[in-house]
Design an enzyme around this catalytic site. Structure first.
Site, PDB file in Angstrom:
ATOM      1  N   SER A   1     -41.154   7.688  -4.809  1.00  0.00           N
ATOM      2  CA  SER A   1     -42.455   7.592  -5.469  1.00  0.00           C
ATOM      3  C   SER A   1     -42.440   8.241  -6.846  1.00  0.00           C
ATOM      4  CB  SER A   1     -43.528   8.299  -4.639  1.00  0.00           C
ATOM      5  OG  SER A   1     -43.604   7.734  -3.360  1.00  0.00           O
TER       6      SER A   1
HETATM    7  N1  SAH Z   1     -40.304  10.192   0.579  1.00  0.00           N
HETATM    8  C1  SAH Z   1     -39.233   9.412   0.015  1.00  0.00           C
HETATM    9  C2  SAH Z   1     -39.641   8.013  -0.372  1.00  0.00           C
HETATM   10  C3  SAH Z   1     -39.906   7.198   0.819  1.00  0.00           C
HETATM   11  S1  SAH Z   1     -39.868   5.445   0.652  1.00  0.00           S
HETATM   12  C4  SAH Z   1     -38.612  10.110  -1.163  1.00  0.00           C
HETATM   13  O1  SAH Z   1     -39.027  11.229  -1.510  1.00  0.00           O
HETATM   14  O2  SAH Z   1     -37.673   9.563  -1.720  1.00  0.00           O
HETATM   15  C5  SAH Z   1     -40.383   5.088   2.304  1.00  0.00           C
HETATM   16  C6  SAH Z   1     -39.330   5.320   3.349  1.00  0.00           C
HETATM   17  O3  SAH Z   1     -39.937   5.180   4.624  1.00  0.00           O
HETATM   18  C7  SAH Z   1     -38.194   4.318   3.304  1.00  0.00           C
HETATM   19  O4  SAH Z   1     -36.971   4.971   3.176  1.00  0.00           O
HETATM   20  C8  SAH Z   1     -38.313   3.587   4.637  1.00  0.00           C
HETATM   21  O5  SAH Z   1     -37.060   3.208   5.178  1.00  0.00           O
HETATM   22  C9  SAH Z   1     -38.980   4.632   5.500  1.00  0.00           C
HETATM   23  N2  SAH Z   1     -39.679   4.146   6.697  1.00  0.00           N
HETATM   24  C10 SAH Z   1     -40.418   3.027   6.852  1.00  0.00           C
HETATM   25  N3  SAH Z   1     -40.919   2.963   8.104  1.00  0.00           N
HETATM   26  C11 SAH Z   1     -40.489   4.075   8.756  1.00  0.00           C
HETATM   27  C12 SAH Z   1     -40.668   4.589  10.073  1.00  0.00           C
HETATM   28  N4  SAH Z   1     -41.397   3.958  11.020  1.00  0.00           N
HETATM   29  N5  SAH Z   1     -40.069   5.764  10.394  1.00  0.00           N
HETATM   30  C13 SAH Z   1     -39.328   6.433   9.489  1.00  0.00           C
HETATM   31  N6  SAH Z   1     -39.114   5.984   8.226  1.00  0.00           N
HETATM   32  C14 SAH Z   1     -39.694   4.830   7.863  1.00  0.00           C
END
Ligand code: SAH
Length: 245
Positions: free
Chosen positions: A80
Site C-alpha cells: 500500500s
Molecule cells: N500488508 C502488505 C500488503 C498486503 S497486499 C504489505 O505491507 O506489503 C494483500 C495481501 O493479502 C496479499 O499478499 C494477499 O496474498 C494477501 N491475502 C489475500 N487474502 C488473504 C487471506 N485470506 N489470508 C491471508 N492473506 C491474504
C-alpha cells in the site's frame, strides 16, 4: 536474501551513501505525505522514519519505494501507499498508556512485510498471516534481514480470515486486503478491552476503511476514507473465482 541497494548502480548495499539517500527519502515521505495530511503521532513518525521501505519492495520498484502510491510486489499483489499504511496504523493504535509497546497485533495479508515491520518497530508483538506461501517466505526473509526476526514477528501461511485463535486476543488487528464484510472470527479475537480492527470493507473495486472497536460485548464501527485494496480471499472474504477470474 540481502537488502537491495536503494539506487541501483549508485552505491553498494548498506553503504553510507545508500543509507543516507534512503534516510533523506524517508524524511521527505514523512513531511510531504504523512505530516502534511495530519498524522502526527511521534511514535508512528519515528517508526516511519526508521523502517527501510525500500528493502521490502522488489528490484524493479526499488527507486520508487518512497513515492506517494502503491507498488507491485509480485504474485499480483501490492504494497500500500505509505499514507494508507500510516493511517491504518494510526487508527489501530491501542488506547492504553503504553500504546503499541507490548501490544499484541495481528495482520492479515503479510505481502511484502512492510506493515508488519512497522508494527514491530512500534513495539508490538506481531502475528502476520499470508495465503501465498512464496510471498510469506520472502517477507519472512526480508523481515529477518531488516532486524525483525521471528521473535518479533511470526509469519504464518494460512487463510487469515480465520484469524489466529491460538494467539489472541489482539489489541489491534489490521487487514490489508479488501473484504465484502468484517470476518466474524476477527471480531471475536479482538481484545474486549478496547481492541481495534482496521479493515477495508466494500466492493471489489472500492472500499471504505472501517474501524471496529470492541468494549466488552459492545462493538462499534466507524468509517474512514475510501481506498482500493487487492481482495481478501478466503472463507470469510471473497471467493477465489470472484476475485482472481
Ligand atoms: N500488508 C502488505 C500488503 C498486503 S497486499 C504489505 O505491507 O506489503 C494483500 C495481501 O493479502 C496479499 O499478499 C494477499 O496474498 C494477501 N491475502 C489475500 N487474502 C488473504 C487471506 N485470506 N489470508 C491471508 N492473506 C491474504
Amino acid at each position: 536474501m540481502r537488502w537491495r541497494p536503494f539506487r541501483r548502480g549508485r552505491a553498494a548495499t548498506g553503504s553510507r551513501t545508500d543509507d543516507d539517500a534512503a534516510t533523506r527519502e524517508r524524511r521527505r515521505m514523512v513531511a510531504e505525505q504523512i505530516e502534511a495530511r495530519g498524522l502526527r503521532d511521534p511514535e508512528l513518525i519515528r517508526a516511519l522514519l526508521t523502517v527501510p521501505r525500500h528493502a521490502f519492495v522488489g528490484a524493479a520498484e526499488n527507486a520508487h519505494a518512497y513515492e506517494d502510491r502503491a507498488l507491485g510486489i509480485g504474485s499480483g499483489q501490492t504494497i500500500s501507499q505509505p499514507y494508507v499504511v500510516a493511517a491504518m496504523t494510526d487508527a489501530a493504535r491501542p488506547r492504553s498508556p503504553a500504546g503499541w509497546r507490548g501490544a499484541r497485533a495481528l495482520e492479515i495479508g503479510t505481502g511484502s512485510g512492510y506493515q508488519a515491520a512497522l508494527l514491530a518497530e512500534l513495539g508490538a508483538d506481531v502475528v502476520s498471516i499470508e495465503r501465498h506461501a512464496d510471498l510469506a517466505a520472502e517477507a519472512a526473509e526480508r523481515l529477518a534481514a531488516a532486524g525483525y526476526g521471528p521473535e518479533r514477528i511470526e509469519v504464518r501461511v494460512a487463510d487469515g480470515t480465520h484469524g489466529a485463535p491460538d494467539a489472541g486476543p489482539f489489541d489491534a488487528i489490521l487487514v490489508t486486503a479488501a473484504s465484502p464484510t468484517v470476518p466474524e472470527p476477527l471480531i471475536s479475537q479482538l481484545s474486549p478491552d478496547g481492541g481495534r480492527l482496521v479493515i477495508p470493507v466494500g466492493e471489489r473495486e472500492s472500499q471504505a476503511l472501517t474501524v471496529v472497536e470492541r468494549r466488552g460485548d459492545e462493538v462499534t464501527r466507524r468509517r474512514m476514507e475510501q481506498v482500493v485494496f487487492v481482495p481478501l480471499i478466503g472463507e470469510h472474504g471473497f471467493a477465489a473465482e470472484d476475485a482472481e477470474g
